[in-house]
Scaffold this motif. Structure first.
Motif, PDB file in Angstrom:
ATOM      1  N   HIS A 105      15.286  13.161 -21.017  1.00 23.53           N
ATOM      2  CA  HIS A 105      16.481  12.374 -20.663  1.00 23.53           C
ATOM      3  C   HIS A 105      17.293  12.210 -21.948  1.00 23.53           C
ATOM      4  O   HIS A 105      16.874  12.649 -23.014  1.00 23.53           O
ATOM      5  CB  HIS A 105      16.095  11.037 -20.025  1.00 23.53           C
ATOM      6  N   PHE A 126      24.871   8.377 -19.136  1.00 20.89           N
ATOM      7  CA  PHE A 126      24.273   9.693 -18.868  1.00 20.89           C
ATOM      8  C   PHE A 126      23.613   9.734 -17.494  1.00 20.89           C
ATOM      9  O   PHE A 126      22.997  10.729 -17.126  1.00 20.89           O
ATOM     10  CB  PHE A 126      23.236  10.023 -19.966  1.00 20.89           C
ATOM     11  N   PRO A 242      25.004  15.902 -14.766  1.00 21.01           N
ATOM     12  CA  PRO A 242      23.748  15.855 -15.504  1.00 21.01           C
ATOM     13  C   PRO A 242      22.669  16.689 -14.823  1.00 21.01           C
ATOM     14  O   PRO A 242      22.638  16.780 -13.590  1.00 21.01           O
ATOM     15  CB  PRO A 242      23.352  14.374 -15.481  1.00 21.01           C
ATOM     16  N   ALA A 243      21.810  17.292 -15.641  1.00 22.21           N
ATOM     17  CA  ALA A 243      20.643  18.070 -15.207  1.00 22.21           C
ATOM     18  C   ALA A 243      20.954  19.530 -14.890  1.00 22.21           C
ATOM     19  O   ALA A 243      20.055  20.279 -14.517  1.00 22.21           O
ATOM     20  CB  ALA A 243      19.910  17.427 -14.031  1.00 22.21           C
ATOM     21  N   LYS A 301      17.462  21.222 -13.350  1.00 16.95           N
ATOM     22  CA  LYS A 301      16.083  21.030 -13.828  1.00 16.95           C
ATOM     23  C   LYS A 301      15.392  19.948 -12.992  1.00 16.95           C
ATOM     24  O   LYS A 301      16.055  19.175 -12.273  1.00 16.95           O
ATOM     25  CB  LYS A 301      16.107  20.632 -15.299  1.00 16.95           C
ATOM     26  N   THR A 303      13.808  16.390 -12.190  1.00 15.74           N
ATOM     27  CA  THR A 303      14.172  15.043 -12.675  1.00 15.74           C
ATOM     28  C   THR A 303      13.299  14.676 -13.880  1.00 15.74           C
ATOM     29  O   THR A 303      12.064  14.758 -13.800  1.00 15.74           O
ATOM     30  CB  THR A 303      13.913  13.999 -11.572  1.00 15.74           C
ATOM     31  N   PRO A 304      13.915  14.264 -14.998  1.00 10.47           N
ATOM     32  CA  PRO A 304      13.093  13.949 -16.175  1.00 10.47           C
ATOM     33  C   PRO A 304      12.204  12.715 -16.008  1.00 10.47           C
ATOM     34  O   PRO A 304      11.088  12.701 -16.540  1.00 10.47           O
ATOM     35  CB  PRO A 304      14.126  13.725 -17.290  1.00 10.47           C
ATOM     36  N   SER A 305      12.663  11.672 -15.302  1.00  7.82           N
ATOM     37  CA  SER A 305      11.863  10.437 -15.199  1.00  7.82           C
ATOM     38  C   SER A 305      10.764  10.628 -14.160  1.00  7.82           C
ATOM     39  O   SER A 305      11.029  10.638 -12.954  1.00  7.82           O
ATOM     40  CB  SER A 305      12.741   9.257 -14.788  1.00  7.82           C
ATOM     41  N   HIS A 329      13.701   6.475  -9.093  1.00 10.15           N
ATOM     42  CA  HIS A 329      14.229   7.785  -9.508  1.00 10.15           C
ATOM     43  C   HIS A 329      14.212   8.786  -8.355  1.00 10.15           C
ATOM     44  O   HIS A 329      13.400   8.666  -7.439  1.00 10.15           O
ATOM     45  CB  HIS A 329      13.417   8.330 -10.682  1.00 10.15           C
ATOM     46  N   ASP A 330      15.092   9.772  -8.447  1.00  8.95           N
ATOM     47  CA  ASP A 330      15.082  10.866  -7.467  1.00  8.95           C
ATOM     48  C   ASP A 330      13.903  11.777  -7.784  1.00  8.95           C
ATOM     49  O   ASP A 330      13.830  12.306  -8.901  1.00  8.95           O
ATOM     50  CB  ASP A 330      16.362  11.702  -7.593  1.00  8.95           C
ATOM     51  N   ILE A 333      16.633  16.104  -7.824  1.00 12.26           N
ATOM     52  CA  ILE A 333      18.079  15.827  -7.929  1.00 12.26           C
ATOM     53  C   ILE A 333      18.883  16.724  -6.988  1.00 12.26           C
ATOM     54  O   ILE A 333      19.977  16.379  -6.541  1.00 12.26           O
ATOM     55  CB  ILE A 333      18.516  16.063  -9.394  1.00 12.26           C
TER      56      ILE A 333
HETATM   57  C1  LIG Z   1      22.742  13.130  -8.536  1.00  9.71           C
HETATM   58  C2  LIG Z   1      21.863  12.991  -9.758  1.00  9.71           C
HETATM   59  C3  LIG Z   1      20.817  12.094  -9.742  1.00  9.71           C
HETATM   60  C4  LIG Z   1      19.976  11.963 -10.849  1.00  9.71           C
HETATM   61  N1  LIG Z   1      18.921  11.085 -10.777  1.00  9.71           N
HETATM   62  C5  LIG Z   1      18.083  10.978 -11.841  1.00  9.71           C
HETATM   63  C6  LIG Z   1      16.965  10.073 -11.764  1.00  9.71           C
HETATM   64  O1  LIG Z   1      16.750   9.389 -10.760  1.00  9.71           O
HETATM   65  N2  LIG Z   1      16.143  10.005 -12.844  1.00  9.71           N
HETATM   66  C7  LIG Z   1      16.337  10.766 -13.968  1.00  9.71           C
HETATM   67  O2  LIG Z   1      15.571  10.681 -14.912  1.00  9.71           O
HETATM   68  N3  LIG Z   1      17.379  11.631 -14.046  1.00  9.71           N
HETATM   69  C8  LIG Z   1      18.240  11.744 -13.022  1.00  9.71           C
HETATM   70  N4  LIG Z   1      19.315  12.625 -13.106  1.00  9.71           N
HETATM   71  C9  LIG Z   1      19.410  13.525 -14.286  1.00  9.71           C
HETATM   72  C10 LIG Z   1      19.756  12.847 -15.601  1.00  9.71           C
HETATM   73  O3  LIG Z   1      20.926  12.083 -15.488  1.00  9.71           O
HETATM   74  C11 LIG Z   1      19.900  13.920 -16.713  1.00  9.71           C
HETATM   75  O4  LIG Z   1      18.811  14.789 -16.700  1.00  9.71           O
HETATM   76  C12 LIG Z   1      20.014  13.289 -18.087  1.00  9.71           C
HETATM   77  O5  LIG Z   1      21.234  12.584 -18.184  1.00  9.71           O
HETATM   78  C13 LIG Z   1      19.956  14.295 -19.244  1.00  9.71           C
HETATM   79  O6  LIG Z   1      21.028  15.199 -19.149  1.00  9.71           O
HETATM   80  P1  LIG Z   1      20.787  16.781 -19.011  1.00  9.71           P
HETATM   81  O7  LIG Z   1      19.664  16.944 -18.065  1.00  9.71           O
HETATM   82  O8  LIG Z   1      22.091  17.314 -18.483  1.00  9.71           O
HETATM   83  O9  LIG Z   1      20.457  17.289 -20.373  1.00  9.71           O
HETATM   84  C14 LIG Z   1      20.186  12.753 -12.014  1.00  9.71           C
HETATM   85  C15 LIG Z   1      21.263  13.657 -12.029  1.00  9.71           C
HETATM   86  C16 LIG Z   1      22.085  13.785 -10.902  1.00  9.71           C
HETATM   87  C17 LIG Z   1      23.201  14.787 -10.923  1.00  9.71           C
END
Ligand SMILES: Cc1cc2nc3c(=O)[nH]c(=O)nc-3n(C[C@H](O)[C@H](O)[C@H](O)COP(=O)(O)O)c2cc1C
Length: 359
Positions: A105, A126, A242-243, A301, A303-305, A329-330, A333
């Motif tokens: 994250h 973020f 993100p992701a 990718k 979900t990091p969490s 958390h999702d 994603i």
């Molecule tokens: C619709 C959506 C939902 C997301 N939900 C989560 C979540 O529940 N938990 C989490 O850790 N990351 C979630 N993310 C991803 C993180 O925001 C993202 O991985 C993080 O900001 C790092 O950015 P990067 O993956 O683009 O490097 C979500 C992203 C999107 C688009």
């Protein structure tokens, strides 16, 4: 901390996951464009969490408050500003993470970049929550595009290795944009994807996948060479989600396995018009729309969490620690990202059309 996109149509997204609100300012919209709020709400509903097993339990109304830019139901030429209350926050979920960054994250990079001042609650700026105002902006742009005959749709191309029915780049109609409540075209593939998400969640883990997006009716000639190309503009907008870890257009990386004679999209005349024999280019050549369906795929990718144990560090005590992320958390994603990809594409394409004098 603000995030900007666009050349003639300028988008700014603001807020954090646990601030009072998140929101968007869209400046440069064509005036006099009627906004169908019901269809905007229906679009936002596709991204809303808290209502099924494959998304975060964080449930919120996600209804926009229009602050400016709309008079009598139509754009008035002034910047359109919409906000969304962050009504369902549990910031205490993030207390344990104050000094322990979540792997993959943005916690650690944000802490360093903003000298310890970044809002880490819920991922701050973020967070995936910032895609809510992006989806609002996209829903507005989609209506303006549809009035000009341009349609955008997307589905889950693959999730945890399970494949959906891909779009046919030569033979597409708007009917191909029909997905079920789970955004796959083939319901049995959708069921298998739902099971893959549930299996990962049961292990305290997460999965990723690919969203495929298509654009129909984009006039030939939209786009610019080199840095203003359609690929550039779409990639910049889609990487704002993100992701996202990758994007490919048309046959994408598979072109590296082809010879020129296989990859080239030959021409022929039909009724006096130039037609394509194939569409490996995915509707873009030289950064410019060819008039064929524009097709791209974005890789997300996992979900990091995740609640599985991972290695991290305690930045205060200087110790190596093991971390299990709790909170909401999702587990994947990708299903919620489908409208986000459509929205990012719509903003980028309306901007490109305005730059090229098509709107
Ligand atoms: C619709 C959506 C939902 C997301 N939900 C989560 C979540 O529940 N938990 C989490 O850790 N990351 C979630 N993310 C991803 C993180 O925001 C993202 O991985 C993080 O900001 C790092 O950015 P990067 O993956 O683009 O490097 C979500 C992203 C999107 C688009």
């Amino acid at each position: 901390m603000s995030s900007y996109f666009g050349e003639k149509l300028r988008l700014q997204i603001f807020g954090q996951s646990h601030s009072e609100a998140v929101g968007v300012v869209l400046d440069g919209l064509p005036p006099g464009e009627g906004l169908d709020m019901k269809s905007i709400d229906a679009f936002l509903e596709r991204r809303r969490g808290g209502k099924n097993a494959w998304s975060t339990p964080r449930a919120e109304a996600d209804l926009p408050e229009i602050v400016s830019g709309v008079v009598n139901g139509a754009t008035c030429g002034a910047p359109l500003c919409a906000t969304f209350a962050n009504a369902n926050k549990i910031s205490s979920d993030y207390d344990a993470l104050a000094d322990v960054p979540r792997p993959s994250h943005a916690d650690l990079n944000a802490r360093v970049k903003y000298k310890g001042a970044a809002d880490q609650r819920g991922g701050g700026h973020f967070s995936g929550r910032l895609t809510l105002p992006l989806c609002f902006a996209g829903a507005v742009c989609l209506q303006i595009l549809e009035r000009r005959g341009v349609r955008v749709g997307a589905h889950i191309y693959s999730l945890a290795g399970v494949r959906d029915k891909p779009y046919d780049p030569m033979n597409m109609t708007e009917a191909d944009f029909t997905n079920g409540a789970f955004p796959a075209r083939d319901p049995s593939a959708g069921e298998e994807m739902i099971r893959a998400i549930a299996d990962a969640a049961a292990d305290g883990d997460s999965v990723g996948g690919i969203v495929e997006c298509a654009v129909l009716g984009l006039p030939q000639g939209v786009g610019e060479p080199m840095f203003g190309g359609l690929e550039n503009r779409l990639a910049a907008a889609v990487f704002g989600i993100p992701a996202v870890k990758g994007i490919e257009f048309g046959a994408g990386f598979a072109v590296t396995y082809m010879r020129g004679s296989d990859n080239n999209d030959g021409y022929y005349f039909k009724d006096g018009q130039v037609k394509l024999r194939s569409n490996h280019a995915g509707g873009i050549v030289g950064g410019i729309a060819s008039g064929a369906p524009l097709i791209f795929r974005a890789a997300f990718k996992p979900t990091p969490s995740i609640s599985r144990e991972q290695g991290s560090v305690n930045l205060r005590s200087g110790e190596n620690v093991s971390l299990r992320v709790s909170g909401r958390h999702d587990p994947c994603i990708v299903p919620r990202a489908v409208p986000c990809v459509e929205a990012a594409a719509a903003v980028a394409l309306l901007d490109a059309m305005m730059v090229g004098g098509f709107v």
